[in-house]
Design an enzyme around this catalytic site. Structure first.
Site, mmCIF file in Angstrom:
data_model
loop_
_atom_site.group_PDB
_atom_site.id
_atom_site.type_symbol
_atom_site.label_atom_id
_atom_site.label_comp_id
_atom_site.label_asym_id
_atom_site.label_seq_id
_atom_site.Cartn_x
_atom_site.Cartn_y
_atom_site.Cartn_z
ATOM 1 N N ASN A 153 0.867 -1.183 0.000
ATOM 2 C CA ASN A 153 0.000 0.000 0.000
ATOM 3 C C ASN A 153 0.905 1.234 0.000
ATOM 4 O OD1 ASN A 153 -1.777 2.068 0.540
ATOM 5 N ND2 ASN A 153 -2.281 1.394 2.613
ATOM 6 N N TRP A 154 1.026 1.858 -1.144
ATOM 7 C CA TRP A 154 1.984 2.978 -1.264
ATOM 8 C C TRP A 154 1.495 4.245 -0.590
ATOM 9 C CZ3 TRP A 154 4.210 3.111 -6.948
ATOM 10 C CH2 TRP A 154 4.731 1.846 -7.260
ATOM 11 N N LYS A 155 0.217 4.278 -0.249
ATOM 12 C CA LYS A 155 -0.382 5.500 0.326
ATOM 13 C C LYS A 155 -0.115 6.684 -0.608
ATOM 14 C CE LYS A 155 -0.054 3.309 4.784
ATOM 15 N NZ LYS A 155 0.024 3.391 6.230
ATOM 16 N N HIS A 172 -9.434 1.415 4.990
ATOM 17 C CA HIS A 172 -8.158 1.563 5.692
ATOM 18 C C HIS A 172 -8.346 2.527 6.861
ATOM 19 C CE1 HIS A 172 -4.039 2.687 6.586
ATOM 20 N NE2 HIS A 172 -3.675 1.567 5.982
ATOM 21 N N GLU A 224 -6.636 4.867 7.950
ATOM 22 C CA GLU A 224 -6.367 6.280 7.636
ATOM 23 C C GLU A 224 -7.579 6.915 6.959
ATOM 24 O OE1 GLU A 224 -2.638 5.674 5.625
ATOM 25 O OE2 GLU A 224 -1.708 5.162 7.543
ATOM 26 N N GLU A 239 -5.536 -4.892 10.735
ATOM 27 C CA GLU A 239 -4.530 -3.841 10.883
ATOM 28 C C GLU A 239 -4.744 -3.077 12.182
ATOM 29 O OE1 GLU A 239 -2.522 -2.801 6.993
ATOM 30 O OE2 GLU A 239 -4.110 -1.343 7.291
ATOM 31 N N GLY A 282 2.525 2.199 10.877
ATOM 32 C CA GLY A 282 3.503 3.281 10.746
ATOM 33 C C GLY A 282 4.254 3.605 12.023
ATOM 34 N N SER A 296 3.362 -2.210 10.428
ATOM 35 C CA SER A 296 4.808 -2.302 10.658
ATOM 36 C C SER A 296 5.405 -3.658 10.266
ATOM 37 C CB SER A 296 5.152 -1.945 12.108
ATOM 38 O OG SER A 296 4.804 -0.598 12.374
ATOM 39 N N GLY A 332 2.850 -1.078 4.393
ATOM 40 C CA GLY A 332 2.958 0.345 4.077
ATOM 41 C C GLY A 332 4.416 0.745 3.886
HETATM 42 P P1 PGA Z 1 2.878 0.260 7.753
HETATM 43 O O1 PGA Z 1 1.428 0.522 7.149
HETATM 44 O O2 PGA Z 1 3.401 -1.009 7.164
HETATM 45 O O3 PGA Z 1 3.678 1.460 7.382
HETATM 46 O O4 PGA Z 1 2.690 0.141 9.245
HETATM 47 C C1 PGA Z 1 0.540 -0.540 6.958
HETATM 48 C C2 PGA Z 1 -0.758 -0.047 6.385
HETATM 49 O O5 PGA Z 1 -1.168 1.076 6.700
HETATM 50 O O6 PGA Z 1 -1.410 -0.755 5.593
#
Ligand code: PGA
Length: 260
Positions: free
Chosen positions: A9-11, A97, A99, A169, A175, A215, A236
């Site tokens: 997931n590149w965000k 997600h 976010e 998640e 993150g 993470s 991520g």
């Molecule tokens: P992260 O993000 O690997 O940077 O913790 C995971 C995600 O948000 O899908």
């Protein structure tokens, strides 16, 4: 028989040209691995076309999107629809997600409509659910996961649920560099599978893939995948470097004999 699924997931990272360079390099790194797993990259909407062009039609790397709206077209400024994503070669779409939920106020009801629209157009939704740190600390993780699943999948037939992949998640792990332990992930995945068994059917729960996200790194992926409850990862930060994403893919492809 659940094939491992690794999703990057590149965000909101990489321009279209940076994305093309990245995927070209990634493809070179991955040309040696066997494809016992499914590999997906989910760039921002603006880079889907350039990534698609680099991948071509025969790449083992599939394309995913990070969100979508549930209507097919119309006066919805700023949104993109399932037919638009399909037309760009997307096979997967990440929905719900945390976010999107916390920063953009997304509610389960919208997520449910998006899942329905995705499936209608032949996209595979990856439904993200997970608890906050406060919820974990006060012992309500299972209740939160159960409620999120019920709300997002309410009214769906078992057949519809079959098309959904769930990503567990925990919000506190995203993150932060603080991944859930394998034990925590396995416990949550068991809860999710029980809820799926009760709401859809045990057979459907058994074939639904449940990914872990939060993470994930080249260092912890092996231990996370050591449990047969963990059917892959949503990644991520560690998917933004070719080396680390390629390493995760390699570890995953060695983690389980094909078809197990
Ligand atoms: P992260 O993000 O690997 O940077 O913790 C995971 C995600 O948000 O899908």
């Amino acid at each position: 028989m659940r094939t491992l699924l690794i999703v990057g997931n590149w965000k909101m990272n990489k321009t279209a040209s940076e994305a093309a360079t990245f995927v070209r390099e990634l493809s070179q790194h991955l040309s040696v691995i066997s494809t016992g797993i499914e590999l997906v990259v989910a760039p921002p909407f603006t880079a889907l076309e350039s990534v698609r062009q680099v991948l071509g039609s025969r790449s083992p790397i599939q394309l995913g999107a990070q969100d979508m709206f549930w209507e097919d077209y119309g006066a919805y400024t700023g949104e993109v629809s399932a037919p638009m994503l399909k037309d760009l070669g997307c096979r997967y779409v990440i929905l719900g997600h945390s976010e999107r939920r916390t920063l953009f106020g997304e509610q389960s009801d919208s997520i449910r409509k998006k899942i329905q629209a995705a499936l209608k157009h032949g996209l595979r939704p990856i439904l993200c659910i997970g608890e906050s740190l406060v919820q974990r600390d006060n012992g309500s993780t299972d209740d939160v996961l159960t409620q999120q699943l019920h709300e997002s999948l309410s009214g769906f037939t078992g057949e519809v649920v079959t098309g959904v992949t769930v990503a567990y998640e925990p919000i506190w792990a995203i993150g932060t560099g603080k991944s859930a332990t394998t034990e925590q992930a396995v416990a949550a995945h068991r809860t999710i599978r029980q809820v799926l068994a009760a709401t859809a059917s045990p057979a459907i729960a058994d074939c639904t893939r449940i990914l872990y996200g939060g993470s994930v790194t080249p260092q912890n992926i092996e231990s996370l995948l050591a449990s047969d409850q963990v059917d892959g990862a949503l990644i991520g930060g560690a998917c933004l470097q070719v080396e680390s994403f390629a390493t995760i893919a390699k570890v995953a492809s060695a983690a389980r004999p094909i078809g197990v």
